[in-house]
Design an enzyme around this catalytic site. Structure first.
Site, PDB file in Angstrom:
ATOM      1  CB  SER A  23     -20.999  11.899   6.763  1.00  0.00           C
ATOM      2  OG  SER A  23     -20.210  11.657   7.902  1.00  0.00           O
ATOM      3  CB  SER A  25     -18.942  12.472  10.913  1.00  0.00           C
ATOM      4  OG  SER A  25     -18.082  11.469  10.467  1.00  0.00           O
ATOM      5  CE  LYS A  74     -10.033  10.651   4.850  1.00  0.00           C
ATOM      6  NZ  LYS A  74      -9.922   9.270   5.304  1.00  0.00           N
ATOM      7  CG  ASN A  95      -8.856  11.734   9.733  1.00  0.00           C
ATOM      8  OD1 ASN A  95      -8.073  12.239  10.535  1.00  0.00           O
ATOM      9  ND2 ASN A  95      -9.544  10.656  10.027  1.00  0.00           N
ATOM     10  CB  ALA A 137      -3.314  -0.614  -2.065  1.00  0.00           C
ATOM     11  N   GLY A 138      -5.884   1.620  -0.648  1.00  0.00           N
ATOM     12  CA  GLY A 138      -6.317   3.019  -0.662  1.00  0.00           C
ATOM     13  C   GLY A 138      -6.052   3.666   0.688  1.00  0.00           C
ATOM     14  CG  ASN A 160      -5.181  -2.799  -4.267  1.00  0.00           C
ATOM     15  OD1 ASN A 160      -6.361  -2.813  -3.935  1.00  0.00           O
ATOM     16  ND2 ASN A 160      -4.698  -1.888  -5.087  1.00  0.00           N
TER      17      ASN A 160
HETATM   18  P1  NAP Z   1     -10.074   4.039  -1.422  1.00  0.00           P
HETATM   19  O1  NAP Z   1      -8.968   4.921  -0.973  1.00  0.00           O
HETATM   20  O2  NAP Z   1     -10.897   4.435  -2.586  1.00  0.00           O
HETATM   21  O3  NAP Z   1      -9.468   2.557  -1.705  1.00  0.00           O
HETATM   22  C1  NAP Z   1     -10.289   1.515  -2.143  1.00  0.00           C
HETATM   23  C2  NAP Z   1      -9.469   0.242  -2.339  1.00  0.00           C
HETATM   24  O4  NAP Z   1     -10.371  -0.808  -2.702  1.00  0.00           O
HETATM   25  C3  NAP Z   1      -8.442   0.340  -3.462  1.00  0.00           C
HETATM   26  O5  NAP Z   1      -7.323  -0.393  -3.091  1.00  0.00           O
HETATM   27  C4  NAP Z   1      -9.167  -0.308  -4.653  1.00  0.00           C
HETATM   28  O6  NAP Z   1      -8.315  -0.988  -5.544  1.00  0.00           O
HETATM   29  C5  NAP Z   1     -10.011  -1.357  -3.965  1.00  0.00           C
HETATM   30  N1  NAP Z   1     -11.218  -1.628  -4.740  1.00  0.00           N
HETATM   31  C6  NAP Z   1     -12.167  -0.732  -5.117  1.00  0.00           C
HETATM   32  N2  NAP Z   1     -13.135  -1.353  -5.841  1.00  0.00           N
HETATM   33  C7  NAP Z   1     -12.761  -2.651  -5.931  1.00  0.00           C
HETATM   34  C8  NAP Z   1     -13.328  -3.802  -6.574  1.00  0.00           C
HETATM   35  N3  NAP Z   1     -14.489  -3.728  -7.248  1.00  0.00           N
HETATM   36  N4  NAP Z   1     -12.662  -4.980  -6.475  1.00  0.00           N
HETATM   37  C9  NAP Z   1     -11.510  -5.069  -5.792  1.00  0.00           C
HETATM   38  N5  NAP Z   1     -10.905  -4.019  -5.168  1.00  0.00           N
HETATM   39  C10 NAP Z   1     -11.526  -2.827  -5.241  1.00  0.00           C
HETATM   40  O7  NAP Z   1     -11.123   3.780  -0.244  1.00  0.00           O
HETATM   41  P2  NAP Z   1     -10.873   3.831   1.347  1.00  0.00           P
HETATM   42  O8  NAP Z   1     -11.039   5.211   1.831  1.00  0.00           O
HETATM   43  O9  NAP Z   1      -9.633   3.080   1.680  1.00  0.00           O
HETATM   44  O10 NAP Z   1     -12.173   3.023   1.831  1.00  0.00           O
HETATM   45  C11 NAP Z   1     -12.318   1.619   1.627  1.00  0.00           C
HETATM   46  C12 NAP Z   1     -13.582   1.128   2.318  1.00  0.00           C
HETATM   47  O11 NAP Z   1     -13.490   1.393   3.716  1.00  0.00           O
HETATM   48  C13 NAP Z   1     -14.863   1.850   1.861  1.00  0.00           C
HETATM   49  O12 NAP Z   1     -15.910   0.939   1.863  1.00  0.00           O
HETATM   50  C14 NAP Z   1     -15.077   2.925   2.935  1.00  0.00           C
HETATM   51  O13 NAP Z   1     -16.435   3.292   3.046  1.00  0.00           O
HETATM   52  C15 NAP Z   1     -14.592   2.181   4.161  1.00  0.00           C
HETATM   53  N6  NAP Z   1     -14.088   3.074   5.229  1.00  0.00           N
HETATM   54  C16 NAP Z   1     -14.662   2.983   6.459  1.00  0.00           C
HETATM   55  C17 NAP Z   1     -14.174   3.733   7.500  1.00  0.00           C
HETATM   56  C18 NAP Z   1     -14.808   3.611   8.861  1.00  0.00           C
HETATM   57  O14 NAP Z   1     -14.603   4.504   9.698  1.00  0.00           O
HETATM   58  N7  NAP Z   1     -15.539   2.570   9.128  1.00  0.00           N
HETATM   59  C19 NAP Z   1     -13.090   4.618   7.308  1.00  0.00           C
HETATM   60  C20 NAP Z   1     -12.522   4.682   6.041  1.00  0.00           C
HETATM   61  C21 NAP Z   1     -13.028   3.898   5.000  1.00  0.00           C
HETATM   62  P3  NAP Z   1      -7.515  -0.237  -6.731  1.00  0.00           P
HETATM   63  O15 NAP Z   1      -6.317   0.354  -6.061  1.00  0.00           O
HETATM   64  O16 NAP Z   1      -7.177  -1.323  -7.658  1.00  0.00           O
HETATM   65  O17 NAP Z   1      -8.444   0.788  -7.303  1.00  0.00           O
END
Ligand code: NAP
Length: 290
Positions: A23, A25, A74, A95, A137-138, A160
């Protein structure tokens, strides 16, 4: 580098996650703390999922000032926190936690919403007049949709690969009459008529997931004049950002979001806005080394 002096007065804030060691952070927060002169350190704690409840209670009993919570904790943090703010209640995940040692109460927040809003503010984004597409949709998609609803955007599309999860987000928020949400079942043949903002809340494009060559939208879409909000920060320039830059899009990258959501946590713990100047450059240096 000047070493921080740790005394018996030094307070502690931590990050609970698994994985958490990668991280950024701690870098951000320890820099905020140094800039603000507050006597506190920020450490990372990575431990097995089943230890979360005990670790949470331990942090509360030991009198930590607060915690950041990341994957996969979370929802557990939401469950254990005594009080939650309105945003985390609707999203169902926390968070950021603030411990109040005099009342023994823990308060839960979701600063991803604030981080999202702050990242778009300051680049002249027209909330009320815009149509937005959220990809994924995560957890981060949920926060982004909530932020867009709070700012009364005109229309939200959600796409999604697992459609029912997008439907679930659509149905889980309080209905705001003016904001339409539409779930798209595909993107290839279904480009919305007008799109002002595209938020990538999937790992498509992310280096560490082995997905860096992938694009979350069809290659043929023209991104001229569109705002691209990319959550990923490894790499800092994903394929989506590269395409957006080439075609005249406005870019908000994952570091903007990361720094802004951290700044919101800092404000919750210490009731003061941290100095953010220079932090982005330090993070870029750090990322370039790794
Ligand atoms: P998450 O809760 O695991 O959700 C991931 C989403 O992406 C789900 O909707 C999943 O679809 C989809 N997905 C995963 N693998 C995929 C693939 N191969 N093809 C198509 N769709 C796919 O993750 P999250 O916490 O929302 O994070 C998502 C991204 O944002 C990550 O890269 C994370 O590192 C980044 N992030 C960055 C910050 C920041 O501060 N910059 C903050 C939070 C997150 P399904 O529902 O079908 O599984």
């Amino acid at each position: 580098m000047q070493q921080k002096i740790i005394s018996s007065e030094t307070r502690l804030v931590g990050l609970f996650g698994n994985p958490a060691r990668h991280s950024l952070s701690p870098l951000i927060h320890n820099e905020f703390m140094k800039n603000s002169g507050i006597d506190v350190v920020y450490l990372t704690f990575e431990f097995p999922y089943e230890n979360f409840d005990e670790a949470f209670i331990g942090a509360k009993k030991l009198g930590l000032t607060g915690l950041n919570i990341t994957m996969p904790f979370k929802e557990n943090a939401y469950r254990l926190t005594d009080r939650k703010d309105a945003r985390s209640t609707i999203i169902g995940s926390v968070n950021t936690i603030k411990f109040n040692s005099s009342t023994n109460i823990s308060e839960g927040f979701n600063t991803d919403v604030d981080g999202f809003i702050r990242s778009l503010e300051g680049c002249d984004f027209d909330w009320a007049g815009s149509d937005c597409l959220v990809l994924g949709a995560g957890g981060s998609a949920k926060s982004s949709v909530f932020a867009l609803m709070e700012k009364s955007i005109k229309k939200i599309y959600i796409y999604n690969r697992t459609t029912w999860k997008a439907e679930k987000i659509k149905n889980s928020y309080p209905v705001k009459k003016r904001i339409k949400i539409e779930v798209l079942e595909e993107l290839e043949n279904r480009k919305p008529e007008s799109i002002d903002l595209i938020c990538n809340c999937t790992p498509l494009g992310m280096k560490t997931s082995g997905l860096s060559e992938l694009m979350p939208i069809p290659d043929g879409w023209d991104l001229n004049g569109v705002y691209i909000f990319e959550m990923i920060y490894k790499p800092l320039e994903t394929r989506l950002i590269f395409k957006g830059k080439n075609e005249g899009a406005m870019i908000i990258d994952g570091l903007d979001m990361l720094i802004n959501q951290a700044a919101s946590s800092f404000k919750i713990w210490f009731d003061t806005d941290p100095e953010k100047k220079g932090i982005r450059e330090k993070l870029i240096n750090y990322l370039n080394k790794g």
